[in-house]
Scaffold this active site. Structure first.
Site, PDB file in Angstrom:
ATOM      1  N   ARG A  70      -2.143 -16.165  -3.312  1.00 34.78           N
ATOM      2  CA  ARG A  70      -2.333 -15.627  -4.626  1.00 34.78           C
ATOM      3  C   ARG A  70      -2.102 -14.213  -4.588  1.00 34.78           C
ATOM      4  O   ARG A  70      -2.559 -13.448  -3.429  1.00 34.78           O
ATOM      5  CB  ARG A  70      -3.792 -15.755  -5.172  1.00 34.78           C
ATOM      6  CG  ARG A  70      -4.267 -14.767  -6.527  1.00 34.78           C
ATOM      7  CD  ARG A  70      -5.513 -15.294  -6.935  1.00 34.78           C
ATOM      8  NE  ARG A  70      -5.601 -14.589  -8.141  1.00 34.78           N
ATOM      9  CZ  ARG A  70      -6.309 -13.251  -8.130  1.00 34.78           C
ATOM     10  NH1 ARG A  70      -6.466 -12.715  -7.244  1.00 34.78           N
ATOM     11  NH2 ARG A  70      -6.443 -12.742  -9.387  1.00 34.78           N
ATOM     12  N   ASP A 109     -15.165  -1.457 -10.292  1.00 32.02           N
ATOM     13  CA  ASP A 109     -14.235  -0.647  -9.948  1.00 32.02           C
ATOM     14  C   ASP A 109     -14.372   0.831 -10.149  1.00 32.02           C
ATOM     15  O   ASP A 109     -15.066   0.810 -11.221  1.00 32.02           O
ATOM     16  CB  ASP A 109     -12.863  -1.082 -10.627  1.00 32.02           C
ATOM     17  CG  ASP A 109     -12.110  -2.323 -10.328  1.00 32.02           C
ATOM     18  OD1 ASP A 109     -12.504  -2.741  -9.233  1.00 32.02           O
ATOM     19  OD2 ASP A 109     -11.355  -2.909 -11.051  1.00 32.02           O
ATOM     20  N   HIS A 111     -17.143  -8.038 -10.609  1.00 31.32           N
ATOM     21  CA  HIS A 111     -15.998  -9.242 -10.475  1.00 31.32           C
ATOM     22  C   HIS A 111     -15.821  -9.356  -8.834  1.00 31.32           C
ATOM     23  O   HIS A 111     -16.391  -8.833  -8.263  1.00 31.32           O
ATOM     24  CB  HIS A 111     -14.613  -8.875 -11.303  1.00 31.32           C
ATOM     25  CG  HIS A 111     -14.061  -7.746 -10.867  1.00 31.32           C
ATOM     26  ND1 HIS A 111     -14.525  -6.472 -11.284  1.00 31.32           N
ATOM     27  CD2 HIS A 111     -13.070  -7.351 -10.108  1.00 31.32           C
ATOM     28  CE1 HIS A 111     -13.752  -5.447 -10.636  1.00 31.32           C
ATOM     29  NE2 HIS A 111     -12.732  -5.973  -9.935  1.00 31.32           N
ATOM     30  N   HIS A 130     -17.837  -6.691  -6.782  1.00 28.32           N
ATOM     31  CA  HIS A 130     -17.701  -5.296  -6.911  1.00 28.32           C
ATOM     32  C   HIS A 130     -17.452  -4.981  -8.379  1.00 28.32           C
ATOM     33  O   HIS A 130     -16.864  -5.774  -9.150  1.00 28.32           O
ATOM     34  CB  HIS A 130     -16.813  -4.659  -5.929  1.00 28.32           C
ATOM     35  CG  HIS A 130     -15.333  -5.048  -6.446  1.00 28.32           C
ATOM     36  ND1 HIS A 130     -14.953  -6.387  -6.223  1.00 28.32           N
ATOM     37  CD2 HIS A 130     -14.301  -4.151  -6.790  1.00 28.32           C
ATOM     38  CE1 HIS A 130     -13.562  -6.058  -6.556  1.00 28.32           C
ATOM     39  NE2 HIS A 130     -13.134  -4.960  -7.023  1.00 28.32           N
TER      40      HIS A 130
END
Ligand SMILES: *[C@@H]1O[C@H](CO)[C@@H](O)[C@H](O)[C@H]1NC(C)=O
Ligand SMILES: *[C@@H]1O[C@H](CO)[C@@H](O)[C@H](O)[C@H]1NC(C)=O
Ligand SMILES: *[C@@H]1O[C@H](CO)[C@@H](O)[C@H](O)[C@H]1NC(C)=O
Length: 227
Positions: free
Chosen positions: A156, A91, A146, A89
């Site tokens: 994470r 941002d 990304h 996607h």
């Protein structure tokens, strides 16, 4: 994947908006607000754009930029090749500043190269160019595609500061960048929330479907914090 019906979702992505205002998050938001604002104006200045050219409306043309602080948690997954932490996607922001824990996961797409890793660097944050910067700059800054992969053994975490314009102002390519021979790449977007809604409806394809021309280059900026 041969058997699409089989559920490989072995983790739940917790995408938690931080609603509590401890002194730490308040301080963090304040600092990142300053940083995002500086980065935004430095980026625009490199195109010859000053604050005068992008006065957000408001009583004194001084509406405050908005932001959303987001905490992402990606639990370890035994089959990282079969699950995606965050699908590809861009941002919906001007810029987003990412602090990632020590675990690899973030990947950025580059034309020609494909996906490459953006490993955590101690003391550094990642700055993503978002869709609204892309629109504002008429495609000079291209919003970065990304995704996040999950790790087999490691949990994470990332903290994302999503920085955008005041919520009630329209966003369009800055008039100073345009002329009859240099037309706008995008039509105006009503406001930030409207854009986010459109994007959700179009499943992330808002920018592509708004686009009047093909985009130029991809850009990612790594920002190292000065102590
Ligand atoms: C999981 O994280 C460790 C530590 O960052 C890294 O060495 C390893 O390559 C990661 N595995 C995957 C599949 O990304
Ligand atoms: C954003 O635009 C939509 C659609 O025009 C409108 O309904 C909404 O009130 C606007 N939001 C703000 C904060 O101005
Ligand atoms: C805006 O974008 C369009 C499409 O890429 C391009 O033709 C035009 O030259 C751009 N304008 C400026 C001022 O860069």
């Amino acid at each position: 994947m041969s058997n699409g019906k089989q559920a490989y979702l072995c983790f739940a992505l917790t995408n938690v908006l931080i609603f509590f205002f401890s002194s730490i998050t308040e301080e963090y938001e304040k600092e990142l607000g300053r940083l995002s604002s500086r980065l935004t104006w430095i980026m625009l200045a490199s195109l010859g754009i000053s604050k005068e050219d992008v006065k957000w409306p408001g009583p004194k043309g001084d509406n405050q930029e908005a932001h959303v602080l987001q905490l992402n948690s990606y639990p370890a997954c035994p089959h990282p090749d079969r699950a995606m932490g965050l699908v590809p996607h861009t941002d919906s922001t001007l810029v987003s500043i990412i602090h990632q824990s020590k675990i690899c996961g973030l990947q950025v797409f580059q034309e020609g190269t494909g996906w490459f890793r953006v490993p955590p660097v101690p003391g550094a944050m990642v700055v993503n160019v978002g869709d609204l910067m892309h629109i504002l700059s008429n495609g000079s800054y291209v919003s970065v595609l990304h995704r996040v992969l999950v790790n087999q053994t490691q949990h994470r975490l990332s903290v994302v500061y999503n920085y955008g314009p005041p919520d009630n102002v329209p966003i369009s390519p800055i008039p100073k960048l345009l002329s009859a021979s240099h037309p706008a790449l995008y039509p105006p977007v009503t406001n930030w929330s409207e854009y986010v809604d459109t994007k959700a409806k179009l499943k992330g394809k808002a920018l592509a479907s708004l686009r009047l021309y093909e985009p130029l280059t991809k850009l990612i900026v790594l920002f190292r914090r000065s102590e």
